[in-house]
Design an enzyme around this catalytic site. Sequence first.
Site, PDB file in Angstrom:
ATOM      1  N   LYS A 206       0.965   4.090  -2.917  1.00  0.00           N
ATOM      2  CA  LYS A 206       0.597   5.468  -2.618  1.00  0.00           C
ATOM      3  C   LYS A 206       1.749   6.432  -2.878  1.00  0.00           C
ATOM      4  CE  LYS A 206      -3.721   5.078  -1.393  1.00  0.00           C
ATOM      5  NZ  LYS A 206      -4.765   5.603  -2.307  1.00  0.00           N
TER       6      LYS A 206
ATOM      7  N   TYR B  79       0.829  -1.202   0.000  1.00  0.00           N
ATOM      8  CA  TYR B  79       0.000   0.000   0.000  1.00  0.00           C
ATOM      9  C   TYR B  79       0.868   1.258   0.000  1.00  0.00           C
ATOM     10  CZ  TYR B  79      -3.492   3.323   1.851  1.00  0.00           C
ATOM     11  OH  TYR B  79      -4.324   4.401   2.054  1.00  0.00           O
TER      12      TYR B  79
END
Length: 303
Positions: free
Chosen positions: A175, A171
């Site tokens: 991001k 993640y």
Amino acid sequence: MTGLCDGRVVIVTGAGRGLGRAHALAFAAEGAKVVVNDLGVGLDGTGGGTAPAQQVVDEITASGGEAVAHGGDIATADGAASLIATALDAFGRLDTLVNNAGFLRDRMLVNLDEDDWDAVMRVHLKGHFLPFRHAAAHWRAEAKAGREPVARVVNTSSGAGLLGSVGQGNYAAAKAGIVGLTLVAAAETARYGVQVNAIAPAARTRMTERTFAETMAAPEGTGFDAMAPENVSPLVVWLGSAASAGVTGRVFEAEAGRITVMEGWRPGPTADKGARRTPAEAGETALKLLAASEPPHPVYGTR
């Protein structure tokens, strides 16, 4: 409301719940016509259904606004293309794209499966690139036809992407990639009247209310709900409006009542010998530079 987005057509991906839902409702309240995209999947990206997107559409229309649902997979070329086509077919134009869709598959890196890496990269990073790519192609065509748009893109990064987050390597990497994508997109499409920015929100969603249960909990009574996703949406609406003229290639943190402009990577202390160093000399120089530099913020999960 002020009618800040009167006449604008806005797409919000992942808008069936949480931040996306809050953004869609906030745009509609400011006069925008909204395409509500959502696959209706679970927290880990499995399952699916059209009900969440349609519920948000129903909320908007019940309040006198205009909205349509889109249930396609925006991490596929066909799904992203149909998303842009839905806006053009339903409302005749496209002004703003808010890339928000995502899910989690958290593991420590030594336990992270390749499939879990690929799935998170796909929905967050590819799911930002493909809708942008198709929207930008439309706006470029408009500009070349002499109808330069006042176009806006708002991408969704995260504090995990800016600082790192233990147990969220996939993640955090995705991001962080979104920030890089934002900078390049802003530079490449400015000539077509497109502005591209990113937010790193902190709010109570399905992705945070379990991991950060105490921090994200709603207050008892009538006090300010600092972690309500609706607190983030005003900045997103402004960035997605014509009022944000001149603001592009920037990253903002948004949490509760706080907005922060993130300054990102920039050169710090430096030393130039003018010749090649030995490894020992390089290490000595590096230590001196580190001593003169600002210490990094700690990774989430280590403080």
